[in-house]
Design a protein around this motif. Structure first.
Motif, PDB file in Angstrom:
ATOM      1  N   MET A  10       0.840  -1.192   0.000  1.00 40.26           N
ATOM      2  CA  MET A  10       0.000   0.000   0.000  1.00 40.26           C
ATOM      3  C   MET A  10       0.877   1.245   0.000  1.00 40.26           C
ATOM      4  O   MET A  10       1.682   1.453   0.900  1.00 40.26           O
ATOM      5  N   GLU A  11       0.741   2.079  -1.031  1.00 42.21           N
ATOM      6  CA  GLU A  11       1.536   3.283  -1.109  1.00 42.21           C
ATOM      7  C   GLU A  11       0.920   4.383  -0.264  1.00 42.21           C
ATOM      8  O   GLU A  11      -0.298   4.516  -0.175  1.00 42.21           O
ATOM      9  N   ALA A  12       1.785   5.192   0.338  1.00 39.54           N
ATOM     10  CA  ALA A  12       1.322   6.312   1.154  1.00 39.54           C
ATOM     11  C   ALA A  12       1.446   7.625   0.397  1.00 39.54           C
ATOM     12  O   ALA A  12       1.452   8.688   0.999  1.00 39.54           O
ATOM     13  N   LYS A  13       1.555   7.548  -0.948  1.00 43.12           N
ATOM     14  CA  LYS A  13       1.807   8.749  -1.735  1.00 43.12           C
ATOM     15  C   LYS A  13       0.713   9.799  -1.549  1.00 43.12           C
ATOM     16  O   LYS A  13       0.982  10.995  -1.438  1.00 43.12           O
ATOM     17  N   GLY A  14      -0.548   9.343  -1.520  1.00 44.37           N
ATOM     18  CA  GLY A  14      -1.646  10.294  -1.326  1.00 44.37           C
ATOM     19  C   GLY A  14      -1.551  11.007   0.009  1.00 44.37           C
ATOM     20  O   GLY A  14      -1.727  12.233   0.086  1.00 44.37           O
ATOM     21  N   PHE A  15      -1.256  10.258   1.074  1.00 47.50           N
ATOM     22  CA  PHE A  15      -1.078  10.875   2.390  1.00 47.50           C
ATOM     23  C   PHE A  15       0.114  11.826   2.371  1.00 47.50           C
ATOM     24  O   PHE A  15       0.088  12.879   3.000  1.00 47.50           O
ATOM     25  N   PHE A  16       1.154  11.441   1.640  1.00 51.28           N
ATOM     26  CA  PHE A  16       2.350  12.278   1.558  1.00 51.28           C
ATOM     27  C   PHE A  16       2.026  13.647   0.976  1.00 51.28           C
ATOM     28  O   PHE A  16       2.411  14.680   1.528  1.00 51.28           O
ATOM     29  N   TYR A  17       1.319  13.663  -0.151  1.00 52.77           N
ATOM     30  CA  TYR A  17       0.999  14.937  -0.795  1.00 52.77           C
ATOM     31  C   TYR A  17       0.129  15.811   0.106  1.00 52.77           C
ATOM     32  O   TYR A  17       0.300  17.032   0.157  1.00 52.77           O
ATOM     33  N   GLU A  18      -0.811  15.196   0.817  1.00 51.02           N
ATOM     34  CA  GLU A  18      -1.710  15.971   1.673  1.00 51.02           C
ATOM     35  C   GLU A  18      -1.005  16.490   2.927  1.00 51.02           C
ATOM     36  O   GLU A  18      -1.437  17.478   3.518  1.00 51.02           O
ATOM     37  N   ALA A  19       0.067  15.822   3.333  1.00 49.59           N
ATOM     38  CA  ALA A  19       0.818  16.255   4.528  1.00 49.59           C
ATOM     39  C   ALA A  19       2.093  17.005   4.165  1.00 49.59           C
ATOM     40  O   ALA A  19       2.924  17.259   5.025  1.00 49.59           O
TER      41      ALA A  19
END
Length: 419
Positions: A1-10
């Motif tokens: 599971m990639e955390a890329k979406g969370f990364f961009y939002e944080a």
């Protein structure tokens, strides 16, 4: 599971780390860490490594072009010369001390014109190279990883530049802000002799330094690309999710009437201070990130001569001037459907170990997981303590159902009147 979406939002909070480090260019990056802090230190270290590697990739062609036409400034060199005199006679020194004998030769004090490479722009470049070199030497990486290969390559490249080119003739002094200001001023006046080359460098410098936490979309995209240039590990993704949860909690508090009056403070300073301060009327909230002190002193200690306390560090702790019990929140980057009872027991362990901080069993704990959709589960003790499990949807992180559940739990905690 990639955390890329969370990364961009944080990204805003992550950039606060890089931005804060940018003002400490005169010193090698350092951290005051303990055993519990080591994971987060490694994460911040990895952020910095990835950022430096990406921007060194951009710097290399800029400097390789720039070195062909470096800026210079005139200077006068005082030395002794035989006949015929090289330069012009230093009359004042000649009158004061006369000629000088050396190994049977007669030498005269002279002044001659020369050039110096120590212009503001060259000093700035030299300082940046030396600073990054010091940073690269401090990184502790596993061998044969992509990051370690790049770090070693750029470390050698920087040292080759400083040894074998005119950068070695540049004086390394003055502050970065002053040098950058002087460089931009000289570019405006077209005084560098290599307008495009130095303009490319100063544009690179402003991006690399990440000065200020408010970036435009293009800058954010560049920073994100630099950090995500290599595959991320599970521990890296976990830290990203923890930071995302911190930011989202603040967003939910703002949605129910609170106003941020301080913060966010840099994450690597979390051991020294809260990250946010919020107000709503007479209610003041302090939000702490991965710091034990806000939940009080532990009740359990190891036996023996050391008598070391059995510590616990939740991801987020919220304290209030109106609520006696702190709110404890932990983020777990794993599917809620697959979670084990041990995660809930860990939260109950905070309650037991720090029970003195929760008078009358006024304990509310929140566990944030990820899931295919938002789910909510609540446990209550016979004494009234509460632990809630919430899942963050993978595709729609900030769903209205998640926001409603979290705001409800925050309001329940705020109802606990101060004893």
């Amino acid at each position: 599971m990639e955390a890329k979406g969370f990364f961009y939002e944080a990204l805003g909070l992550i950039v606060s780390y890089l931005s804060s480090r940018s003002v400490e260019l005169n010193a090698v990056a350092s951290f005051d860490i303990n055993d519990e802090d080591d994971d987060f230190h490694s994460f911040l270290n990895e952020i910095e490594i990835r950022h430096n590697i990406a921007y060194l990739n951009k710097l290399q062609p800029i400097l390789e072009t720039l070195i062909k036409k470096l800026s210079t400034k005139p200077r006068l060199v005082k030395e002794f010369s035989g006949l015929p005199i090289n330069g012009r006679l230093d009359v004042n020194k000649y009158v004061a001390s006369g000629k000088f004998m050396y190994s049977g030769d007669v030498l005269y004090p002279t002044i001659k014109s020369d050039i110096s490479f120590s212009t503001p722009e060259n000093i700035l470049i030299s300082n940046v190279l030396r600073h990054i070199s010091r940073q690269l030497s401090t990184y502790k990486l596993k061998t044969n990883t992509a990051e370690s290969l790049y770090v070693n390559m750029f470390y050698e490249w920087i040292h080759l530049q400083l040894r074998n080119t005119n950068w070695s003739l540049v004086e390394s002094n003055q502050g970065y802000d002053r040098l950058a200001f002087e460089t931009k001023r000289r570019l405006l006046k077209r005084q560098t002799g290599n307008q495009q080359g130095y303009q490319n460098f100063i544009s690179w410098y402003d991006e690399w330094r990440v000065k200020g936490s408010k970036l435009n979309p293009n800058q954010e995209e560049e920073i994100a690309k630099s950090i995500l240039a290599f595959p991320t590990s599970s521990s890296f993704d976990e830290k990203i999710f923890e930071i995302w949860c911190l930011q989202y909690i603040v967003e939910v508090l703002v949605s129910i009437g609170f106003v941020v009056i301080e913060g966010p403070y840099p994450l690597h300073k979390r051991s020294e201070s809260y990250i946010y301060k919020l107000h709503n009327g007479e209610v003041e909230l302090l939000i702490w990130f991965q710091k034990m002190e806000p939940i009080g002193k532990p009740r359990w200690y190891y036996t023996g001569a050391m008598g070391k306390a059995f510590n616990g560090i939740p991801d987020v702790v919220i304290t209030s001037n109106q609520v006696s019990s702190p709110l404890v929140i932990d983020a777990k980057y794993r599917m809620m459907e697959k979670t084990k009872a041990e995660e809930t027991y860990k939260m109950l362990g905070y309650f037991e170990n720090f029970r003195n901080s929760f008078p009358g069993s006024n304990f509310i704990g929140i566990l944030l997981f990820i899931g295919n959709e938002h789910n909510f589960t609540n446990l209550k003790s016979t004494e009234g303590a509460s632990v809630s499990l919430l899942s963050v949807p993978i595709l729609n992180h900030k769903s209205s159902t998640l926001g409603n559940s979290l705001s409800r739990e925050l309001k329940e905690w705020l109802k606990l009147s101060k004893l």
